[in-house]
Structure formats: structure tokens, C-alpha cells
Design an enzyme around this catalytic site. Structure first.
Site, PDB file in Angstrom:
ATOM      1  N   ARG A 178      -4.088  -3.348  -0.902  1.00 32.48           N
ATOM      2  CA  ARG A 178      -5.165  -2.364  -1.030  1.00 32.48           C
ATOM      3  C   ARG A 178      -5.949  -2.596  -2.324  1.00 32.48           C
ATOM      4  NH1 ARG A 178      -5.270   3.064   1.009  1.00 32.48           N
ATOM      5  NH2 ARG A 178      -3.054   2.857   1.469  1.00 32.48           N
ATOM      6  N   SER A 229       4.634  -4.318  -6.681  1.00 33.55           N
ATOM      7  CA  SER A 229       5.862  -3.596  -6.318  1.00 33.55           C
ATOM      8  C   SER A 229       7.071  -4.516  -6.144  1.00 33.55           C
ATOM      9  CB  SER A 229       5.624  -2.801  -5.035  1.00 33.55           C
ATOM     10  OG  SER A 229       4.486  -1.991  -5.166  1.00 33.55           O
ATOM     11  N   ASP A 265       5.050   0.087  -8.283  1.00 35.22           N
ATOM     12  CA  ASP A 265       4.556   1.158  -7.411  1.00 35.22           C
ATOM     13  C   ASP A 265       5.257   2.485  -7.669  1.00 35.22           C
ATOM     14  OD1 ASP A 265       6.936   0.187  -6.427  1.00 35.22           O
ATOM     15  OD2 ASP A 265       6.364   0.257  -4.324  1.00 35.22           O
TER      16      ASP A 265
END
Length: 919
Positions: free
Chosen positions: A539, A603, A657
Site C-alpha cells: 500500500r 513488517s 507494522d
């Protein structure tokens, strides 16, 4: 020739006149389709009354639960005894079910009389007689060498609370042994067997004869889920959804319901179709006002009904020239077998003449025609009424399954259905006309209800054996309070080891410093770019933060996929793909020329030397890009930007994350100092005291530590809760031996654990009839999202079967229950050990701060936590139990970790500006 035609015409005209005469006399016994559909609706309403706890006491159709929860699946095997009691004779059977895969059944049986002095005497004598007959049979067959399971077909209304417990509600069919009504007949049988002695028998099941018929046919046709008997008595049973049966606890699966439809109409609801002849039959019966539907249908009354009609027609001069014989006036002399004989196609009229002559009558040709038509009307009405009630059951089955078209089989038995020449054909035709959406096969039970009792016993025996094996398989997933306490204690040890310089290298929980030393204070503002890489989707997000009175956040983002060949290609290819996506987003937003501050949510485990410096420790979640581990991911991103030479960004922070999630929730709740993600992966971060972080210089303040707790147990410290299925999943993973805790708690692996269990159970013949489909053999096919769907409280087993069918798994109702149970134990364990880990973190924070009671908020994200119907609640309960001095609030992150990356970047920019101003 002319004379022959004239005679033929005369005979046809005579026959037509006689038929019309009978039709006029019995006009009210002819039922139209409209009337039958109305009766269908009335019966359906009574079924629902019988199923409801509130209306069952007053319902005429009692809808008795049988506690038979499964039909045969073809895997039954062994040797069983069956007792079949319900008529003038009592049968003992020995039933051998083959285990060679050919579904072969061998039966030996013997009939024993049930004299009137036994059926009408004392209850104890009645059961002693049964036990003595059973003993005689077993001795004759040399069956006393081992223990035998036994099924008891007891063809009278019983209220069952278990498969092997049934209280007699009332006698019927001329049985009236004293002291039995209101008592448990299985208990009486067991006492009689013990008293008689010399038998090693285990009474496993009490079965109604109708249920026995369904089960006997169900062994030959697994579509069979309805049983009906039309003989001396009449009744039907069918497989009902548990969620509709108020009288039994539980909503899962199905149970066979014994409708006891013979009493339909006992409340007066059938008065409009009952005739004066039916009322005469009822008044002359041993139970006036009871079993009124049965008295319209069954073989016990059909012959007598015809006799009463013939007497009344004779009295009116419509038959036998008004003459009657003593035999015709004697109750019981005209039997149902006579009706069947008279209705035979070719010899019916000659049979009528002989039967009437035996009754002392001298019938003319037209008398015989009229009597044949009376029999036809009476038997046809019986078939019509039976068809209406059966159609109501079939429609209910179709609606329960939410099908436009139902394919099913009805197991049939009973002397009327078997021996009457026209009855079965008429019944089938009317059913198909009343319920055109149901494709029904009618299967005649070849072996009676005795075989069915053995089948119920065999199914019960199979289920007990299967239950034991399934329980043993799933037992390692059931964690005690002590197990969870041990997980918490070991997690606490690993947290401490990860923080200490001396033990950090060997610790399974790495406790990586994030260099995030503050949470938002509300003064942050500006435009920031956030990247979020942590799974198959990547994203890019523009975040606009407003402070002051207009304090708010606006976000614009775009999602890009990371193809598998990129995830597992080279590091350079991966970061070039990321930069290409950023370029596309900046073009989309028209911001190519702005040098925006950027926060990079990455992450994966990183060892950070600063807020913008992070070296990848190891890939997880299916990523295997080469030449990345040990490298600074920020430098790799900068190099990729230089290669493209298309835009420039100020990379301020590389963020895990979990840290991003904590920061997102901290913007809403300043008390949020823990971040948790339970999705594709699993991880936690929290604000640790600087004095405890030995891997970073400094003693003052706090810093967010990224625990990377997914690696907990990589040093074998949690082997005591790992199962063989966890090891199989680990062996099939890309990072064997690593991230063991994550492989027990995260969405990427739970579905795979379930798949391994299902394969194991199927190989052992406990699921899917022992057939492993190619889809089930495919790694990753059972996604964790299916666990969430299958475990939903609002999902009926029918929908569970639908999900399994999507996966190529043709499941029975029983299979669906087992699959749901497997999903439940796997997800419950995941939630519990996740809660145990969280309890260790919250207790550590409380002790760090020297508090008696800690109030703290955990920011949470991840699809497993968000979408699974029970995960969050189980985890919360576990934390509460294991950390009772911590009041933990869980706050769901609504905007993901990307927003958190922007906030960390904004906080870092604010702190950087403050530093420059202080200089």
C-alpha cells in the site's frame, strides 16, 4: 359379434352405475388436491408446534427427538443384536455388517410369540419374556463368547432423553402391559437381562420402528433421510436440523425426529374430513379420541372401515338387496388384507365374490363392483392423506436445506404399503404432484425395522469409536490453565533475555529497539507519504495531518500486488517493484515534484540502529527475496529510487507494522502503549523503560520495543504445547524451524494446521468416508478465512457444507460438525496462547512501573483478530485470567499500520524540528 359388444357395453354401463352409486354415498371421502394442500399446511403447522418448547405440550404431533444424530455412511462394521417388538410376534436378530468395503449385511432371525397374557399382564413379566427369548436365541447361535451391542426396536411412542433412554408415553396396537407407561423401557430391559443371566449384552439404542426403517434403507441409499410405515399402524420420521429442536440442547447437526403423526387431528383439526364411518371406528376402538389420523390411514382400521360402510349401505338397500349376514355385522371379520385382495387388477372381482361369500353373503356382480369401489375409495383416501403429511415433511426438508429442488429418498415399510396392489403407486403419484420441487425415491425396506435397529446400534458404535479417536487427536490442542500459565512464564523469560546484551543473541524473542521514543501529542501536522509492506499487497498512502481545532487526518491510498515471482526473486527486483508502485501513485496524485517525508512500514524483523536505519533479520510470511537479509532496507529503497531517478523522498522512519498500529491507536487514546497484530503474521510491540534495553545507549525515558514474538519457541521452550500437526506445518514452510509461535497463532498457518488434521482424520476413515480429494492434498487450500466463516455462530451446517464443497470436499452433516470442531480447537488454542503472551507483556509493564494495578490500552490490527467470530473474546478472557492486576482495554485500529507510519514520521519530524530549534 354384435352380441359380444352389446354385453360388453352393458357390463361397462353396469360398472359405471355401481361406481357412481358408491361415489355419491362416499362423496366426503374423496379429497381434492386443494384439500390435500390444506392438510399439508395444517400438518406443517403441527410439526412446528411439536418442535417448539412452548407449544409441544399441547401439540398433537409430538415430534419426539430420537437422539439418532447420524444415518449410516457405509463404514459401519461388526456383529450386532437387534430386538424388534411392535406387533403380534417378537423378533430377535443377529446382524453381521461386513468390513470388506462391500457393504454386505448378513442376518439371522427368529420369531417368538407375544401371548395376550404377556402383552396385557405385568410389565416385569413382559420384559422377562423378552429377555428369555433373547437368551434362547443367543444360546442357539452360540453368541455368549463376547459382548454384543444391542439395538431395541420398540414401536410405541417414547420420550427419549438419550439414545439408550426412553420413557413409554402410551401403549398402542392392543398392547397394555401394566406398570410400563411412564417408565424407562431400556432400564426395564436391562434389569430383565441381568435377572435372566447368561448374556453379555450392551443395550446401546432404543429405536422406533419408523426410525429403524429409515436407518435400514439409509445403509443402502445414503440419500435416505425420511422413514415412513403404513401397516398395522402408521408413522413417519425424518432428519431435522438441531437448531429447530427446542426440546434438545445444542444447535449443531441434525437429529431424527419421530413425528408420531398418528395423533394428528386429535385436537379436532381434521373434523372437516372425518366422516360418520370414521367416528364409528373411533367409538369402537380401545382409545376413543386418540390416534385419529392413524384411524384414517392404517391397516389396523382400513378393513373395519370398509365393513362399517358395507353394513350402512346394505341397511339402505344399496348392497346385497338389503340383506346382511352375522359375519358382516361382526367387528373384525372384514380385514385390510381383504381390501388388498379385492383391489387386485385382474382377479379383484372374483376375490370380492369369494370373500363376501365367506362372510355368508350372496353378492351379485354389481355388489362385487360396488364393494371393490368402496375399497378403492377407502384405500385411496389413506394414500392421499399419507401423501399430504409426507409432502409436508419433504417440503420442510427442502426449506431447511435452502434448496430450490430436493433430491431425497424415503424408506418405506408396512403391510399396507407392501401388499396392497395399488397403494404404493398412488402414494408416489400424489406426493410428486403435491411437491414437484422434491425428487423423491421410495425405497422399500427389505429387512424390516430389526435391521434398522442394528444399523442405529452400528452407527452409535461407529460414532463412539470415532468420537474417541477424534478426541484423542484433538486433545493436545486443549490447553489447561497450567499450560497457559507456563506459556506466560516462558514468554516473560524470553522477553527479559531479548532485552539483555548477554543473552540477546540466543533469545528467541529478539526485542528489537524501534527508536520510536514518543507517541503523538496532537501538534503534528503536514503531508506525509506512508508505505506499507507486509504481505502479498503493498500500500502507498498520502496522509494529511491537521492540528489545533481542525485536528484530523485525511488519507488517500492505492493498493498494489506483489507477485510471487517478485516475493521470491532478488532483492533488487523487489525494491524496484516497490519504487515503480510509488512512482505510479505520485503520478496518480500529481505530486511527483514534492519531496515528501516518508515513513516505511516494513513488517519483517529488523535490527534498527536508528529510526531510519533497519537491517532485515529474516524474511517471514512467504517472502524469500535474495540478498536482503542483513542489509539496511532503507538503503535498498534509496538505491532503487536512485536507479529509477524519477522522484525524491525524505525517508524519515522505517517502522514495524505493529509499532504503526500502536501509534495509530495512540493518536486516538494516549493510554495506548502496546501494539498487537494478529493477521497473516503475529507480533507485539510496547513502550519499554530505556534502563531495561541493554542493546541501546541511554537510561532515561521509554522506547518502543518490537518484540518479534513470532520467533518465541524457536529455542524449543514451547515444545510441550506443539503437536505433530504443528511440526508438519513447520516442515512444509519456507522457514522451517523458525517463527514457531507465529505458526501456532497467525492467519497464515491456522488453515494449514486444520488441513493437516483433516487429512489425518480422513486417512483413518473418520472424515469424508475416508476419501482424500486432490484439493485437500493441496497446501494452502484451506485458508484461515474459512475458519472464520465456518465458526460463525450465524452459519448453519448447511452453509458449512457449502464452503467445504467449494473446496472440493463432499461432506455429510457429521463431517461438517467435525470440521467445525477442528477449526474451533485450532483457533481457540491460537487465541489462548496469544492471550498468554499478552499477559506476560502487560504484567512486565506493570512491574516496570511498580504499580499494584495497571490501566493500559492495546492497539490491535489484523484480519484474524478482526474477522474471526471468537478469537478476540477468547484472547481477552485469557489475558484477564492470567494478568488479573492489569485492566487491559483493546482498541481496534481502523486505518491500519500505514497511518501509524505517517504519525511516526510526523512525530520524528516534530522532534527533529525541536532539536534544531534548541541548537
Amino acid at each position: 359379434m354384435f352380441a359380444v359388444h352389446l354385453l360388453s357395453f352393458y357390463f361397462s354401463k353396469l360398472k359405471e352405475d355401481q361406481i357412481q352409486k358408491v361415489d355419491r354415498f362416499l362423496y366426503h371421502m374423496r379429497l381434492s388436491d386443494e384439500q390435500l394442500r390444506d392438510i399439508m399446511m395444517r400438518f406443517r403447522a403441527e410439526m412446528e408446534n411439536g418442535l417448539s418448547r412452548d407449544t409441544n405440550p399441547t401439540a398433537t404431533v409430538k415430534m419426539l427427538p430420537t437422539h439418532v444424530r447420524s444415518t449410516p455412511d457405509g463404514s459401519e462394521k461388526g456383529e450386532f443384536l437387534a430386538l424388534d417388538l411392535g406387533g403380534s410376534k417378537f423378533k430377535v436378530l443377529r446382524v453381521k455388517i461386513s468390513d470388506d468395503g462391500k457393504q454386505r449385511v448378513e442376518m439371522e432371525s427368529q420369531l417368538y410369540p407375544t401371548p395376550e397374557e404377556i402383552t396385557s399382564g405385568k410389565g416385569t413379566d413382559f420384559f422377562d419374556h423378552i429377555a428369555e427369548c433373547l437368551k434362547h436365541f443367543m444360546e442357539k447361535k452360540h453368541m455368549n463368547t463376547k459382548r454384543h451391542p444391542l439395538g431395541f426396536t420398540f414401536s410405541f411412542p417414547c420420550s427419549q432423553t438419550k439414545l439408550d433412554k426412553g420413557v413409554l408415553l402410551s401403549w398402542s396396537k392392543h398392547f397394555k402391559a401394566r406398570g410400563v407407561q411412564g417408565t424407562d423401557v431400556v432400564d426395564s430391559l436391562r434389569k430383565a437381562i441381568d435377572k435372566t443371566g447368561g448374556m453379555d449384552v450392551d443395550v446401546l439404542a432404543l429405536v422406533n420402528d419408523t426410525v429403524g426403517t429409515m436407518m435400514a434403507c439409509g445403509y443402502d441409499d445414503q440419500y435416505c433421510e425420511v422413514g415412513a410405515i403404513i401397516g398395522t399402524g402408521t408413522n413417519a420420521c425424518y432428519m431435522e436440523e438441531m437448531r429447530h429442536i427446542d426440546l434438545v440442547e445444542g444447535d449443531e447437526g441434525r437429529m431424527c425426529i419421530n413425528t408420531e403423526w398418528g395423533s394428528f387431528g386429535d385436537d379436532g383439526s381434521l373434523e372437516d374430513i372425518r366422516t360418520e364411518f370414521d367416528r364409528d371406528i373411533d367409538l369402537g376402538s380401545i382409545n376413543p379420541g386418540k390416534q385419529l389420523f392413524e384411524k384414517l390411514i392404517s391397516g389396523m382400521y382400513m378393513g373395519e372401515l370398509v365393513r362399517i360402510i358395507l353394513v350402512k349401505m346394505a341397511k339402505k338397500g344399496l348392497l346385497f338387496q338389503g340383506r346382511m349376514s352375522d359375519a358382516l355385522c361382526t367387528k373384525g371379520k372384514f380385514q385390510t388384507k381383504h381390501v388388498a385382495e379385492i383391489e387386485k387388477y385382474k382377479e379383484g372381482l372374483s376375490n370380492a365374490k369369494a370373500i363376501l361369500a365367506d362372510l355368508g353373503l350372496s353378492p351379485s356382480e354389481d355388489d362385487c363392483i360396488a364393494v371393490q369401489h368402496v375399497c378403492t375409495i377407502v384405500s385411496f383416501r389413506s394414500a392421499n392423506l399419507c401423501a399430504a403429511a409426507l409432502s409436508a415433511i419433504l417440503n420442510r426438508l427442502r426449506e431447511n436445506k435452502k434448496l430450490k429442488c430436493l433430491r431425497t429418498t424415503v424408506g418405506m415399510d408396512g403391510t399396507v404399503y407392501r401388499t396392497h396392489p395399488q397403494y404404493a403407486k398412488r402414494l408416489h403419484k400424489v406426493v410428486r404432484r403435491l411437491v414437484p420441487d422434491c425428487h423423491v425415491r421410495f425405497l422399500l425396506s427389505e429387512s424390516g425395522s430389526g435391521k434398522g435397529a442394528a444399523m442405529v446400534t452400528a452407527v452409535a458404535y461407529r460414532l463412539v469409536s470415532q468420537r474417541k479417536q477424534i478426541d484423542e487427536t484433538l486433545a493436545p490442542f486443549i490447553l489447561s490453565r497450567q499450560h497457559l500459565q507456563d506459556v506466560k512464564d516462558k514468554m516473560r523469560v524470553e522477553l527479559e533475555r531479548g532485552l539483555k546484551k548477554d543473552t540477546h543473541h540466543s533469545a528467541s524473542v529478539k526485542m528489537l529497539p524501534s527508536y520510536v521514543c514518543g507517541t503523538p501529542d496532537g501538534t503534528e501536522r503536514g503531508k506525509f507519504l506512508a508505505l506499507d509492506l507486509g504481505g502479498t499487497n503493498f500500500r502507498v498512502r498520502l496522509v494529511k495531518i491537521y492540528s489545533g481545532l481542525r485536528k484530523s487526518i485525511r488519507m488517500y491510498d492505492k493498493i498494489y500486488t506483489i507477485p510471487l515471482e517478485i516475493m521470491q526473486g532478488t532483492g533488487e527486483e523487489l525494491f524496484d517493484h516497490i519504487v515503480q508502485c510509488i512512482s505510479d501513485f505520485l503520478d496518480y496524485m500529481g505530486m511527483k515534484n514534492a519531496r515528501l517525508p516518508l515513513g516505511f512500514t516494513f513488517s519483517f524483523p529488523c535490527r534498527q540502529a536508528g529510526i531510519d536505519k533497519g537491517s532485515l533479520v529474516s524474511w517471514t510470511k512467504g517472502f524469500k527475496a535474495t540478498d536482503c537479509e542483513g542489509q539496511d532496507v532503507v538503503d535498498m529503497l534509496r538505491e532503487a529510487m536512485k536507479r529509477r531517478n524519477d522522484f525524491d523522498l525524505d525517508i524519515v522512519a522505517v517502522v514495524n507494522d505493529t509499532v504503526g498500529t500502536m501509534m495509530t491507536c495512540a493518536y486516538e487514546d494516549p493510554n495506548c502503549e502496546i501494539g498487537l497484530i494478529v493477521g497473516t503474521g503475529s507480533n507485539v510491540c510496547y513502550m519499554e523503560e530505556m534502563r531495561n534495553i541493554e542493546t541501546v545507549e541511554g537510561e532515561d525515558g521509554r522506547m518502543c520495543v518490537n518484540t518479534e514474538w513470532g520467533g518465541f519457541g524457536d529455542n524449543d521452550c514451547i515444545e510441550f504445547i506443539r503437536t505433530k500437526f504443528d511440526r508438519e506445518v513447520d516442515e512444509g514452510s519456507l522457514n522451517q524451524g523458525k517463527q514457531r509461535y507465529e505458526k501456532m497463532t497467525s492467519g497464515m498457518y491456522l488453515g494449514e494446521i486444520v488441513r493437516q488434521i483433516l487429512i489425518d482424520l480422513t486417512k483413518r476413515g473418520l472424515l469424508f468416508r475416508g476419501q482424500i480429494s486432490e484439493r485437500l492434498r493441496t497446501t494452502g487450500i484451506f485458508e484461515t478465512k474459512f475458519l472464520s466463516q465456518i465458526e460463525s455462530d450465524h452459519l448453519a451446517l448447511l452453509q458449512v457444507r457449502g464452503i467445504l464443497q467449494q473446496l472440493g470436499l463432499d461432506s455429510t452433516c457429521d463431517d461438517s460438525i467435525i470440521v467445525k470442531e477442528v477449526c474451533g480447537v485450532v483457533s481457540r488454542r491460537a487465541a489462548q496462547i496469544c492471550g498468554a503472551g499478552m499477559a506476560a507483556v502487560t504484567d512486565k509493564i506493570r512491574e516496570n512501573r511498580g504499580l499494584e494495578q495497571l490501566d493500559i490500552t492495546v492497539g490491535v490490527d489484523g484480519t484474524l483478530y478482526k474477522l474471526h467470530p471468537h478469537f478476540s473474546l477468547i484472547m481477552h478472557q485469557t489475558v484477564k485470567e492470567l494478568a488479573p492486576k492489569c485492566n487491559v482495554n483493546f482498541l481496534l485500529s481502523e486505518d491500519g499500520s500505514g497511518k501509524g507510519a505517517a504519525l511516526i514520521t510526523a512525530v520524528a519530524c516534530r522532534l527533529r524540528e525541536q532539536e534544531q530549534q534548541n541548537k
